[in-house]
Motif scaffolding. Sequence first.
Motif, PDB file in Angstrom:
ATOM      1  N   SER A 118     127.563  35.997  64.334  1.00 34.52           N
ATOM      2  CA  SER A 118     128.191  35.397  63.168  1.00 34.52           C
ATOM      3  C   SER A 118     127.600  36.004  61.903  1.00 34.52           C
ATOM      4  O   SER A 118     126.541  36.645  61.936  1.00 34.52           O
ATOM      5  N   GLN A 119     128.287  35.792  60.797  1.00 32.86           N
ATOM      6  CA  GLN A 119     127.844  36.323  59.501  1.00 32.86           C
ATOM      7  C   GLN A 119     127.212  35.223  58.666  1.00 32.86           C
ATOM      8  O   GLN A 119     127.696  34.090  58.622  1.00 32.86           O
ATOM      9  N   THR A 191     118.103  40.147  62.478  1.00 28.38           N
ATOM     10  CA  THR A 191     119.533  40.400  62.335  1.00 28.38           C
ATOM     11  C   THR A 191     119.943  41.623  63.144  1.00 28.38           C
ATOM     12  O   THR A 191     119.111  42.459  63.515  1.00 28.38           O
ATOM     13  N   VAL A 192     121.244  41.724  63.385  1.00 27.97           N
ATOM     14  CA  VAL A 192     121.813  42.920  64.007  1.00 27.97           C
ATOM     15  C   VAL A 192     122.061  43.982  62.947  1.00 27.97           C
ATOM     16  O   VAL A 192     121.853  45.173  63.172  1.00 27.97           O
ATOM     17  N   ALA A 193     122.514  43.546  61.780  1.00 33.03           N
ATOM     18  CA  ALA A 193     122.808  44.449  60.665  1.00 33.03           C
ATOM     19  C   ALA A 193     122.732  43.663  59.369  1.00 33.03           C
ATOM     20  O   ALA A 193     122.938  42.446  59.350  1.00 33.03           O
ATOM     21  N   VAL A 194     122.428  44.381  58.276  1.00 35.88           N
ATOM     22  CA  VAL A 194     122.324  43.761  56.961  1.00 35.88           C
ATOM     23  C   VAL A 194     123.009  44.653  55.930  1.00 35.88           C
ATOM     24  O   VAL A 194     122.753  45.861  55.876  1.00 35.88           O
ATOM     25  N   LEU A 211     124.491  40.013  59.844  1.00 29.70           N
ATOM     26  CA  LEU A 211     125.125  39.761  61.135  1.00 29.70           C
ATOM     27  C   LEU A 211     124.030  39.310  62.088  1.00 29.70           C
ATOM     28  O   LEU A 211     123.053  40.040  62.306  1.00 29.70           O
ATOM     29  N   VAL A 212     124.183  38.103  62.647  1.00 31.58           N
ATOM     30  CA  VAL A 212     123.104  37.481  63.407  1.00 31.58           C
ATOM     31  C   VAL A 212     123.609  37.087  64.789  1.00 31.58           C
ATOM     32  O   VAL A 212     124.683  36.482  64.918  1.00 31.58           O
ATOM     33  N   ASP A 213     122.818  37.411  65.804  1.00 32.80           N
ATOM     34  CA  ASP A 213     123.128  36.939  67.151  1.00 32.80           C
ATOM     35  C   ASP A 213     123.020  35.423  67.197  1.00 32.80           C
ATOM     36  O   ASP A 213     122.066  34.841  66.654  1.00 32.80           O
ATOM     37  N   ASP A 214     123.965  34.782  67.865  1.00 32.64           N
ATOM     38  CA  ASP A 214     123.949  33.319  67.930  1.00 32.64           C
ATOM     39  C   ASP A 214     122.664  32.791  68.547  1.00 32.64           C
ATOM     40  O   ASP A 214     122.163  31.732  68.143  1.00 32.64           O
ATOM     41  N   ASP A 215     122.111  33.513  69.506  1.00 36.59           N
ATOM     42  CA  ASP A 215     120.897  33.022  70.161  1.00 36.59           C
ATOM     43  C   ASP A 215     119.634  33.270  69.331  1.00 36.59           C
ATOM     44  O   ASP A 215     118.539  32.868  69.731  1.00 36.59           O
TER      45      ASP A 215
END
Length: 255
Positions: A118-119, A191-194, A211-215
């Motif tokens: 999710s963002q 985060t996955v990306a910023v 962009l963050v992994d839900d877990d």
Amino acid sequence: MAMAADVRQQTGCWVYAVVRGADRPAMDAVGIDDAPLRLLVHGAVAAVVADVAVDRPPGRRADLMAYSRVVDDLLAGGVVVPVQFGSLMPDEASVVEDFLAPNEGHFTELLDQLEGRSQFTVRATYVTDTVLREVVATDPAVAELRARTKGQPEEAVYGDLVRLGELVAQEMEAKRDVDAETVCDAVAPLTVAVNVTAGSGLEAVVDLTCLVDDDRRADFEDRLEDLAEILHERIHLSLVGPVAPYDFVEGAPWG
């Protein structure tokens, strides 16, 4: 029949998002102008669409809010690729044949990349009075000009005021660079990306779209709470999300 043809010519398909064809999210919500949503499936992907009058004024604030509501609601039911706001196609056939079919592979790849993510937006702003006091306390030239101009008629010290403004802006820019890096370095590992948007003026430090992994969401939010506590006397942090990954669909066919 002529009347029906005229109606068709006056409406188009507003495309909200792309989802997996197998997900079949609930279509009980409504879109812009309270139009019912429906799903157009092609292979592994599907477009969420609703009818809209083509001659209506586009881009109203209420339209943007309705679009965002639809896309964010879809996120609750599974992975979603937001389609750029204002994407209007002539009819269902064009959505399937010109939009979904040529890009099925790309959409499938995007959906795989965004699955379980999710963002969030992190906004950092200065406590202006605190930071300006820091500038005065650490820069002798600023302190001297401030003392010289304080209480004086503007026309009498205009040149000094201009120079004071320039020096303060330079010091604020230097502080902003350091503080923005501090905030970014604290949250980026979770985060996955910023995407980084630099601040300006006296208040804005930096905006981070993450962009963050839900877990990892709980860890991400905990890190921000800890950072906010550390920085609260001079920097305020705010968090918006989770929302659909609007800013992480680079290379999409509408871009």
